[in-house]
Design a protein around this motif. Structure first.
Motif, mmCIF file in Angstrom:
data_model
loop_
_atom_site.group_PDB
_atom_site.id
_atom_site.type_symbol
_atom_site.label_atom_id
_atom_site.label_comp_id
_atom_site.label_asym_id
_atom_site.label_seq_id
_atom_site.Cartn_x
_atom_site.Cartn_y
_atom_site.Cartn_z
ATOM 1 N N LEU A 243 5.550 -0.596 -8.178
ATOM 2 C CA LEU A 243 5.534 -0.735 -6.725
ATOM 3 C C LEU A 243 6.397 -1.913 -6.268
ATOM 4 C CD1 LEU A 243 1.757 -0.006 -5.977
ATOM 5 C CD2 LEU A 243 3.705 1.510 -5.605
ATOM 6 N N VAL A 275 1.586 5.077 0.119
ATOM 7 C CA VAL A 275 1.025 4.911 -1.222
ATOM 8 C C VAL A 275 -0.499 4.956 -1.173
ATOM 9 C CG1 VAL A 275 0.719 3.288 -3.138
ATOM 10 C CG2 VAL A 275 2.985 3.634 -2.154
ATOM 11 N N ALA A 305 2.182 5.731 -7.955
ATOM 12 C CA ALA A 305 3.159 4.637 -8.034
ATOM 13 C C ALA A 305 4.370 5.050 -8.857
ATOM 14 C CB ALA A 305 2.515 3.394 -8.635
#
Length: 478
Positions: A243, A275, A305
């Motif tokens: 991320l 996300v 992710a």
């Protein structure tokens, strides 16, 4: 057109690539692998061709947008061709198309592989695969610009052509300094992850490979099950850094300068919201497939992710999850990471501009005399940027549809064909069904692999540099 400057820049690119071969050569020497000879031969060939191309300096180093796009497109093609030599020399594959596929997948940080059992490969080959991710993540030409004064202020044309996103701006007045800042951030984040992986019990070799693959959001691993056999601590570390490398690198520089409002902009806020929502939806859908909700959350967070950052690591066979979860994951593969990151996909900033463009059109229909402008972070988005985003989406859809059509000739199921193109044009790596995380792309025909090779390059270079190579007007000397 400044052909001499193009040749000169490509020569320096190959010289840098010859230097990159030192990494697998050192690895082969450390583990006493005989493949060191093959990497040394590839290095010698690359350096010799580079030396020939560097003969005769250009009279003028002036570069415009056209030269910038041509240099970027040809650079990545040459980089991949010469980078595929070790795969051929070592006998890992006897097919040039397969070797090129693996190398393009590495440099474009896609992570789609044609190699079935990576644990059986020499360690120098594994290191080369992962290192190509790290080199390609930020861009090899951006790396060159940090050390070589190629074209002065005109280097911005190269940076714009190679850097992902609808618009690229300088962090400081000098392009060379901007490139150095970006690579410094890239290097520091890689080192931090490497140290954290060592703390979790990984060997130096595994930690280096994993850090390289995560930093470039590539996903080539050193184990056949990707990240499944590693501890929860290591999986969480990789999740966090996938991320982190998905965020615009300019944000780190702005945060360092205490400009937190500019750093935490609308794109990053939208990315983190996407996300969070995707993780929640997938976790709810797969909760009955694992012993606890916590375990489902861990696998869901890692997978989301991995796919939205376009890294492609896996902790489980997510292709076997329910249809709803697969649909959510396919959607985040299209969305991709933030502009100015090492991730692929359409980019969150483009999605935002598209949605705001739709809202603007609706408002214009309701209030024809009202002047509506698209803004991001309280700043108007330039019409050129909006037009560029619209053109990008049109070309993206056309290329995507054409690729799916060509691959469908092989008569594989639709999910395999659709997700293979999705995974390559968005530089994700694994797809679904027959190209899922527990499978690879080796079974495809040479034609399909060449189509996907083009998709990987086009996706990494934001389409236009590759498409311009086929435009006759590009090569007219005017």
């Amino acid at each position: 057109m400044n052909l001499r400057m193009i040749k000169y820049t490509l020569g320096w690119l190959l010289m840098f690539e010859a230097g990159f071969f030192l990494v697998p050569i050192i690895t082969a020497a450390a583990y006493r692998e005989r493949e060191i000879i093959h990497f040394a031969l590839a290095m010698a060939i690359c350096a010799a061709v580079a030396a020939l191309m560097l003969i005769g300096k250009p009279k003028t180093r002036t570069m415009y947008a056209r030269e910038g796009f041509i240099i970027v497109a040809l650079s990545w093609i040459l980089l991949s061709i010469f980078g595929s030599l070790p795969f051929m020399f070592t006998g890992v594959t006897t097919s040039f198309v397969d070797a090129l596929f693996e190398t393009v997948s590495g440099f474009t940080t896609t992570g789609a592989s044609i190699l079935p059992a990576v644990e059986d490969l020499p360690r120098c080959i594994l290191m080369w695969r992962s290192f190509t991710h790290w080199v390609g993540g930020m861009g090899v030409l951006v790396f060159m610009m940090a050390f070589l004064p190629l074209g002065g202020a005109k280097n911005m044309h190269i940076m714009k052509a190679e850097s992902p996103g609808p618009s690229v701006s300088k962090l400081v007045p000098h392009v060379r300094t901007t490139a150095l800042i970006l690579y410094s951030i890239y290097f520091i984040l890689t080192v931090i992850q490497f140290i954290l992986l060592l703390c979790g019990g990984m060997s130096v070799f595994e930690a280096l490979n994993t850090a390289f693959a995560t930093a470039g959001t590539g996903g080539f691993g050193v184990k056949n099950d990707s990240m499944a056999s590693y501890s929860s601590y290591l999986q969480i570390v990789v999740t966090v850094f996938m991320l982190l490398f998905s965020l615009n690198f300019s944000a780190y520089y702005l945060a360092f300068k205490c400009r937190f409002k500019d750093a935490f902009n609308s794109e990053i806020r939208a990315f983190l919201c996407i996300v969070a929502v995707a993780i929640a939806l997938v976790t709810f859908n797969i909760r009955d497939m694992f012993s606890t909700v916590g375990e489902a959350l861990k696998h869901s967070a890692f997978t989301v992710a991995s796919l939205i950052s376009t890294t492609g690591f896996s902790t489980t066979d997510f292709a076997a999850w329910p249809a709803f979860a697969i649909t959510v994951m396919l959607l985040v593969m299209f969305v991709g990471a933030c502009a100015g990151s090492t991730g692929g996909g359409i980019k969150v900033s483009r999605i935002i501009i598209l949605f705001k463009g739709v809202i603007k059109e609706i408002k214009s229909l309701l209030h024809p005399r009202r002047v509506n402008k698209i803004t991001m972070d309280s700043r108007p988005v330039e019409p050129d940027v909006v037009r560029g985003v619209n053109s990008y989406i049109v070309f993206y859809v056309l290329l995507f549809a054409s690729s799916v059509l060509i691959l469908s000739v092989e008569n594989y199921d639709f999910l395999t064909t659709f997700s293979a193109v999705t995974a390559t044009i968005n530089n994700v790596g694994p797809g679904m069904s027959m190209v899922g995380p527990m499978c690879n792309f080796v079974f495809l025909s040479p034609l399909s692999k060449m189509v996907l090779i083009f998709d990987m390059l086009a996706g990494r270079l934001e389409l236009f540099p590759m498409l311009l190579l086929f435009a006759p007007s590009t090569w007219k000397n005017k």
